[in-house]
Design a protein around this motif. Structure first.
Motif, PDB file in Angstrom:
ATOM      1  N   ASP A 115     -31.861  -8.808 -15.721  1.00 56.54           N
ATOM      2  CA  ASP A 115     -30.454  -9.059 -15.404  1.00 56.54           C
ATOM      3  C   ASP A 115     -29.932 -10.287 -16.137  1.00 56.54           C
ATOM      4  N   PHE A 116     -28.672 -10.240 -16.533  1.00 59.36           N
ATOM      5  CA  PHE A 116     -27.977 -11.442 -16.967  1.00 59.36           C
ATOM      6  C   PHE A 116     -27.436 -12.135 -15.715  1.00 59.36           C
ATOM      7  N   ASP A 117     -27.712 -13.416 -15.600  1.00 59.43           N
ATOM      8  CA  ASP A 117     -27.366 -14.176 -14.397  1.00 59.43           C
ATOM      9  C   ASP A 117     -25.883 -14.539 -14.396  1.00 59.43           C
ATOM     10  N   PRO A 172     -35.948 -11.010  -8.133  1.00 58.49           N
ATOM     11  CA  PRO A 172     -36.118  -9.730  -8.819  1.00 58.49           C
ATOM     12  C   PRO A 172     -35.483  -9.765 -10.207  1.00 58.49           C
ATOM     13  N   LYS A 173     -36.163  -9.194 -11.183  1.00 66.96           N
ATOM     14  CA  LYS A 173     -35.723  -9.329 -12.563  1.00 66.96           C
ATOM     15  C   LYS A 173     -34.674  -8.303 -12.969  1.00 66.96           C
ATOM     16  N   LEU A 174     -34.756  -7.093 -12.416  1.00 67.79           N
ATOM     17  CA  LEU A 174     -33.855  -6.028 -12.850  1.00 67.79           C
ATOM     18  C   LEU A 174     -33.244  -5.328 -11.644  1.00 67.79           C
ATOM     19  N   THR A 175     -31.979  -5.626 -11.391  1.00 64.96           N
ATOM     20  CA  THR A 175     -31.252  -4.982 -10.290  1.00 64.96           C
ATOM     21  C   THR A 175     -29.966  -4.312 -10.768  1.00 64.96           C
ATOM     22  N   LYS A 176     -29.494  -4.685 -11.950  1.00 65.68           N
ATOM     23  CA  LYS A 176     -28.245  -4.133 -12.477  1.00 65.68           C
ATOM     24  C   LYS A 176     -28.533  -2.887 -13.308  1.00 65.68           C
ATOM     25  N   SER A 177     -27.587  -1.965 -13.293  1.00 63.50           N
ATOM     26  CA  SER A 177     -27.787  -0.700 -13.996  1.00 63.50           C
ATOM     27  C   SER A 177     -27.002  -0.604 -15.300  1.00 63.50           C
ATOM     28  N   THR A 178     -25.999  -1.447 -15.471  1.00 62.20           N
ATOM     29  CA  THR A 178     -25.189  -1.372 -16.689  1.00 62.20           C
ATOM     30  C   THR A 178     -25.886  -2.066 -17.853  1.00 62.20           C
ATOM     31  N   PHE A 179     -25.804  -1.454 -19.021  1.00 61.22           N
ATOM     32  CA  PHE A 179     -26.497  -1.982 -20.189  1.00 61.22           C
ATOM     33  C   PHE A 179     -25.887  -3.285 -20.696  1.00 61.22           C
ATOM     34  N   VAL A 229     -45.649  -0.173 -33.046  1.00 58.77           N
ATOM     35  CA  VAL A 229     -44.699   0.325 -32.048  1.00 58.77           C
ATOM     36  C   VAL A 229     -45.302   0.261 -30.657  1.00 58.77           C
ATOM     37  N   ILE A 230     -46.544   0.723 -30.521  1.00 58.19           N
ATOM     38  CA  ILE A 230     -47.218   0.730 -29.213  1.00 58.19           C
ATOM     39  C   ILE A 230     -47.402  -0.687 -28.694  1.00 58.19           C
ATOM     40  N   ALA A 231     -47.839  -1.587 -29.582  1.00 60.19           N
ATOM     41  CA  ALA A 231     -48.082  -2.974 -29.160  1.00 60.19           C
ATOM     42  C   ALA A 231     -46.793  -3.645 -28.698  1.00 60.19           C
ATOM     43  N   SER A 232     -45.691  -3.416 -29.420  1.00 59.27           N
ATOM     44  CA  SER A 232     -44.426  -4.049 -29.041  1.00 59.27           C
ATOM     45  C   SER A 232     -43.965  -3.574 -27.666  1.00 59.27           C
ATOM     46  N   GLN A 233     -44.169  -2.293 -27.374  1.00 54.36           N
ATOM     47  CA  GLN A 233     -43.765  -1.767 -26.056  1.00 54.36           C
ATOM     48  C   GLN A 233     -44.637  -2.322 -24.943  1.00 54.36           C
ATOM     49  N   TYR A 234     -45.905  -2.512 -25.240  1.00 56.98           N
ATOM     50  CA  TYR A 234     -46.833  -3.068 -24.243  1.00 56.98           C
ATOM     51  C   TYR A 234     -46.395  -4.468 -23.829  1.00 56.98           C
ATOM     52  N   TYR A 235     -46.100  -5.316 -24.806  1.00 53.84           N
ATOM     53  CA  TYR A 235     -45.702  -6.693 -24.497  1.00 53.84           C
ATOM     54  C   TYR A 235     -44.329  -6.735 -23.835  1.00 53.84           C
ATOM     55  N   ALA A 236     -43.372  -5.966 -24.362  1.00 55.03           N
ATOM     56  CA  ALA A 236     -42.016  -6.004 -23.822  1.00 55.03           C
ATOM     57  C   ALA A 236     -41.964  -5.569 -22.368  1.00 55.03           C
ATOM     58  N   SER A 237     -42.809  -4.621 -21.983  1.00 49.77           N
ATOM     59  CA  SER A 237     -42.785  -4.087 -20.619  1.00 49.77           C
ATOM     60  C   SER A 237     -43.158  -5.123 -19.566  1.00 49.77           C
ATOM     61  N   LYS A 238     -43.752  -6.242 -19.979  1.00 47.99           N
ATOM     62  CA  LYS A 238     -44.128  -7.295 -19.029  1.00 47.99           C
ATOM     63  C   LYS A 238     -42.911  -8.057 -18.507  1.00 47.99           C
ATOM     64  N   LYS A 239     -41.791  -7.949 -19.221  1.00 46.31           N
ATOM     65  CA  LYS A 239     -40.517  -8.549 -18.788  1.00 46.31           C
ATOM     66  C   LYS A 239     -40.607 -10.058 -18.537  1.00 46.31           C
ATOM     67  N   THR A 240     -41.207 -10.776 -19.478  1.00 41.00           N
ATOM     68  CA  THR A 240     -41.183 -12.237 -19.427  1.00 41.00           C
ATOM     69  C   THR A 240     -40.606 -12.753 -20.739  1.00 41.00           C
ATOM     70  N   ARG A 241     -40.149 -13.994 -20.722  1.00 41.60           N
ATOM     71  CA  ARG A 241     -39.568 -14.594 -21.924  1.00 41.60           C
ATOM     72  C   ARG A 241     -40.603 -14.668 -23.049  1.00 41.60           C
ATOM     73  N   LYS A 242     -41.845 -14.973 -22.693  1.00 39.24           N
ATOM     74  CA  LYS A 242     -42.887 -15.115 -23.711  1.00 39.24           C
ATOM     75  C   LYS A 242     -43.298 -13.769 -24.290  1.00 39.24           C
ATOM     76  N   THR A 243     -43.434 -12.745 -23.448  1.00 39.51           N
ATOM     77  CA  THR A 243     -43.922 -11.460 -23.959  1.00 39.51           C
ATOM     78  C   THR A 243     -42.871 -10.751 -24.814  1.00 39.51           C
TER      79      THR A 243
END
Length: 565
Positions: A112-114, A126-133, A464-478
């Motif tokens: 979410d954007f705060d 919670p990190k993701l509660t909004k549905s709009t892109f 491609v697979i590696a980038s999705q693995y890291y991004a799915s962690k939903k942290t600033r570092k990953t």
């Protein structure tokens, strides 16, 4: 003696499709072998800096580079035609990496954007509660900004070769002769930027991003049961402890009886791990602690601690485990909290076995039900997300070895995977080029468009697979790890892969007649550079980025229609 291959011209449409799928699968498999072998070397501390800075970027570009090399070999006139396949692979790989996996990473890593904090990404639960892109997205860190600058800098060789290409016309010999020395200048610049890029990566091998990748590899390896706890961490912890000891010595604060010098005896409570070691162990074992805390009280009792050690293939003497557990049970409650758990693991990881074969014999006779506990807890262990894949069978030949022998076995296995993967790429890249050329000929389609779409699928699957693995962690570092890896792959294409073309033009007398393709490559990188200089990217913008891949194909076709070569 040449390895026999099937001539694509001798098969029908079904046979050609079979060849495409077969060679594509084989090259994808080889690319993954190279990626996994490189990741294994990250488990070896003495090689981690070199691997992260040089081996990973270089070998990641090998599948693309090999396709490009073989596209310019053979009969000179035929090579001029098949060179389009290589350019298509270069353009397709570069643009695909900066658009498709980038957009998917933004989608996977979105938070979410705060509203109360200037619409900045919110990485707190919670990190993701909004549905709009438009109200969700990711943060773009300084590392992503810097990676984009390096990527843009390395596009300079494209401009060098395009200067004569815009003004020269005629047959291959005429154009090649006019481009020859520009190509040599481009070759020198490509190699210089390639060395500069690798140098900067080695210099940054101890930064947060590289450490995060190492931690992710260690966690994944432990989760699969491929190595024991000490096999994965002992050498790294010892190296960090030596550095900490040197720092204490330089400040005159060193104490006697450190875990590395007390002969493997009992460690006293005041001998805690250094801050750096503690952060490393917490990053790797945090989820494991929560998984084995069965009652969820934030503590482990003796039974839970012993199950943890057994599942991580540490068959340490019960008396020693009890002694260490009691040592860190500061309030005599029969449990240890997280910090005490980390300190106890530190003591056991650095402990020397009294007999060389203790670990081997004990591991081989560990109870079967204990070995199966890892699979039972696999949904929570060492991972924030549910993993639907079946756990790999534990390779007993590694876990049954001492930590030192495990490190040596990891090196042997990693280099075997790298050699086999690279060998497969060298063998099957040339047949893949022939298949792509034949598809283009039968479909009456320029070879560039065929390889633009198909070649990246086989050569870049691991990125491609590696980038999705890291991004799915939903942290600033990953998300930073995911996006900087994609920028790095583009930089490698601009340096290592483009240098192959510059060499083919200069040494083989081929002509660079790909102005439309060059403009598309540079333009996409320019736009992505502009986007990457921002502090955040919304999910909606991510979908705009995704559209750049098909739009770039349309752009090339439009430019060629307007008269550009």
């Amino acid at each position: 003696m040449a390895i026999p291959t099937i001539d694509p011209a001798d098969v029908g449409a079904t046979g050609l499709a079979w060849l495409l799928l077969s060679y594509g699968y084989i090259l994808c498999y080889a690319s993954n072998l190279i990626s996994e072998g490189s990741d294994l070397l990250l488990l070896v501390p003495s090689l981690a800096g070199l691997v992260g800075g040089v081996v990973l970027p270089f070998l990641g570009a090998v599948p693309d580079g090999t396709i490009m090399l073989f596209s310019g070999l053979g009969d000179i006139e035929k090579a001029q035609e098949t060179l389009s396949v290589g350019v298509g692979a270069l353009a397709g790989s570069t643009i695909m990496l900066l658009t498709v996996p980038w957009a998917l990473s933004v989608y996977q890593g979105r938070v979410d954007f705060d509203d109360d904090n200037d619409m900045e990404p919110n990485y707190k639960q919670p990190k993701l509660t909004k549905s709009t892109f438009s109200d969700t997205g990711v943060a773009l860190s300084n590392e992503v900004n810097q990676g984009a600058k390096m990527m843009m800098l390395t596009t300079l060789p494209y401009f060098l070769i395009q200067i004569p290409a815009f003004f020269l016309s005629g047959d291959r010999e005429t154009v090649s002769e006019g481009e020859k020395y520009w190509a040599m200048a481009g070759f020198v610049v490509c190699i210089s930027f390639f060395i500069l890029y690798l140098y900067t990566q080695v210099k940054m091998s101890n930064d947060t991003i590289h450490k995060m990748r190492r931690i992710a590899v260690i966690k994944d390896t432990l989760k699969k049961g491929a190595v024991s706890l000490r096999g994965a961490l002992r050498e790294e912890v010892i190296n960090l402890e030596k550095k900490a000891t040197k720092r204490r010595a330089s400040m005159g604060t060193i104490s006697e009886g450190t875990p590395l010098t007390d002969g493997g005896g009992v460690h006293h409570r005041h001998q805690q791990p250094s801050t750096e070691i503690s952060e490393l162990l917490k990053g790797i074992l945090g989820e494991a602690f929560r998984a084995y805390d069965i009652d969820g009280d934030g503590n482990l009792n003796m039974k839970e601690f012993k199950i943890f050690l057994t599942d991580f293939h540490e068959s340490i003497n019960d008396d020693t485990v009890t002694e260490v557990f009691t040592e860190f049970d500061s309030d005599n409650s029969g449990t240890i909290e997280f910090d005490e758990f980390i300190a106890a693991c530190y003591v056991l990881i650095t402990k020397q076995s009294n007999e060389k074969n203790d670990v081997v014999e004990n591991s081989r006779h560990a109870p079967v039900h204990s070995r199966r506990a890892t699979a039972i807890m696999s949904e929570n262990l060492l991972d924030d997300e549910e993993d639907d894949e079946d756990e790999e069978e534990v390779p007993e030949d590694l876990t049954a070895l001492s930590p030192e022998d495990q490190q040596r076995a990891i090196i042997r296995r990693a280099f075997s995977m790298l050699i086999v993967g690279t060998g497969i790429v060298l063998i099957f890249s040339d047949p893949m080029v022939e298949v792509l050329s034949e598809i283009a000929a039968r479909g009456n389609i320029p070879p560039f468009y065929v390889s633009f779409i198909l070649a990246p699928v086989a050569a870049n699957a691991s990125e491609v697979i590696a980038s999705q693995y890291y991004a799915s962690k939903k942290t600033r570092k990953t998300i930073t790890v995911a996006l900087t890896a994609l920028e790095g792959a583009a930089s490698m294409n601009n340096t290592f892969c483009l240098s192959i073309f510059m060499g083919l033009i200069y040494f083989r007398g081929l002509a660079w007649q790909f102005s439309a393709e060059t403009l598309a490559i540079v333009l996409v990188q320019l736009v992505m550079y502009i986007y990457a200089q921002r502090s955040k990217m919304s999910t909606a913008t991510g979908f705009v980025v995704l559209s750049f891949f098909p739009l770039s194909v349309i752009l090339v076709a439009l430019l060629e229609y307007c008269g550009l070569d």
